[in-house]
Write a protein that holds these residues in place. Structure first.
Motif: not given
Length: 311
Positions: A83-89, A111-117
Motif C-alpha cells: 500500500x505504501x509503494x502504491x500510494x507513493x507511486x 517525479x515521473x521516474x519515481x512514480x514508475x519505479x
C-alpha cells in the motif's frame, strides 16, 4: 565558595541542556508545520520506528506465532508495504503536472521516474498479483528461488536483492542528508532542494533501514528472528517516503494571489492543507490493497508453490 560555584555550574548546564532540547523540539515542530503537519502527526512519525519495533518485540515475546505471521509474505506488514509503494507511486505521478506548470521540468522528470519505479516495486512486492489471481509462473523464470513471477528472487549468478539492499541504504542516507541540508541550511523555501527535502521528523524513519543493514553485518546469517525484522525496517522507509512525497505534492501546487488586479502563480510552502484532495488516492489504494489481501487466501498459492516451472 567552590561548592557554590560548582553547584551553579551544574544547574546552568542542566538549564542549558533543557533549553537545547526545547529548541530542538520547537524546530522540529515548526519545520513540520510548514508542510501542514500537526504536532501529533509530527511526533508520531518521529517515534514510529521505536513504537512499531516495541509492538513487534512485545508480540514476539507474548505471541510468537502471530509475530512470525505478521512479518510473513501475504500478511499485514507486507500488505502495508504494498500500500505504501502504491500510494507513493500515485502521489508522485499526481505531482508531475503541477511541477511542469510551475517551470520545474527536472523535478517533474524525477517525479515521473519515481512514480514508475515505485509502481514496479509495488508489483514486485506481491509477485505482480500472482498469489492474488492464482496464475501460473510464466516461462523464463526458472532461476527464481520461489518459482514466482518476480525479478528480485532470481538466483542466476546476479543477485538483484543485493542491489536492492544497497539502494535502500543509499536512499536512507540520501534522504536524511537532504533533510538536514535543505531544512537546516540556508536554502530558499522555493528551491527544488527544499521542495524535495523530507521533513526533519522523518529522518529516524530513513535511518532505520541504514541501522538495520549495518547491524545485519554482525548478525549470524541463520538468525531468522533478526531477518524477519527486515519487513519492519522497509515499512519504516516506505512511511518516510510517503510523508516526503506528500510534502512534494503540496509544495508544487500553485498558489494564486491577487497582485494589482491580476493573478500571480507562485510555488511556495503553505501551512494549511486541504488533505481531502489526497483522500481519493488514499481510498483507491486502500480498497485495492484490501481486495488483493482478501483474494490471496482463495488463490490456492503460497510462496513457493506457484504452478509452472516444475511445480
Amino acid at each position: 565558595m567552590v561548592q557554590t560555584w560548582s553547584g551553579a555550574t551544574e544547574r546552568a548546564g542542566a538549564v542549558s541542556g533543557r533549553d537545547r532540547r526545547a529548541g530542538l523540539r520547537e524546530q522540529l515542530e515548526h519545520d513540520a508545520a510548514t508542510d501542514g503537519f500537526g504536532r501529533r502527526l509530527t511526533w508520531n512519525l518521529f517515534w514510529l520506528p521505536l513504537t512499531s519495533l516495541a509492538v513487534l518485540l512485545a508480540s514476539a515475546v507474548v505471541f510468537r506465532p502471530e509475530y512470525d505471521k505478521m512479518l510473513h509474505e501475504d500478511w499485514p506488514v507486507e500488505w502495508a508495504q504494498f500500500a505504501g509503494c502504491l500510494f507513493i507511486c500515485v502521489v508522485a505521478l499526481m505531482s508531475v503536472r503541477p511541477a511542469l506548470r510551475g517551470g520545474r521540468p527536472l523535478l517533474a522528470g524525477l517525479l515521473l521516474l519515481s512514480g514508475l519505479a515505485w509502481f514496479f516495486l509495488a508489483g514486485e512486492e506481491i509477485s505482480w498479483a500472482q498469489r492474488v489471481f492464482g496464475f501460473a509462473t510464466p516461462g523464463g523464470f526458472e532461476g527464481n528461488r520461489q518459482a514466482e513471477a518476480n525479478l528480485h528472487n532470481f538466483d542466476s549468478g546476479f543477485d538483484p536483492e543485493a542491489v536492492f539492499r544497497g539502494l535502500q541504504v543509499v536512499i536512507g542516507l540520501g534522504m536524511s542528508a537532504l533533510a538536514l541540508y535543505a531544512r537546516l541550511g540556508r536554502v530558499r523555501p522555493d528551491s527544488s532542494w527544499r521542495i524535495a527535502a523530507p521533513p526533519l521528523c522523518t529522518v529516524p524513519l530513513f535511518l532505520t533501514i541504514v541501522g538495520y543493514r549495518f547491524l545485519g553485518l554482525f548478525v549470524p546469517e541463520g538468525f531468522g528472528f533478526y531477518g524477519r525484522l527486515q519487513e519492519w525496517a522497509e515499512f519504516c522507509q516506505y512511511a518516510g517516503l510517503t510523508a516526503a512525497l506528500v510534502c512534494v505534492y503540496w509544495a508544487v501546487q500553485p498558489q494564486t494571489e491577487p497582485v494589482g488586479g491580476r493573478a500571480r502563480h507562485a510555488l511556495r510552502p503553505r501551512a494549511r492543507r486541504d488533505w481531502r484532495r489526497l483522500l481519493p488516492a488514499a481510498v483507491v489504494v486502500l480498497v485495492i490493497t484490501l481486495v488483493f489481501a482478501l483474494l490471496t487466501p482463495f488463490s490456492g498459492l503460497i510462496p513457493g508453490n506457484a504452478p509452472g516451472q516444475g511445480n
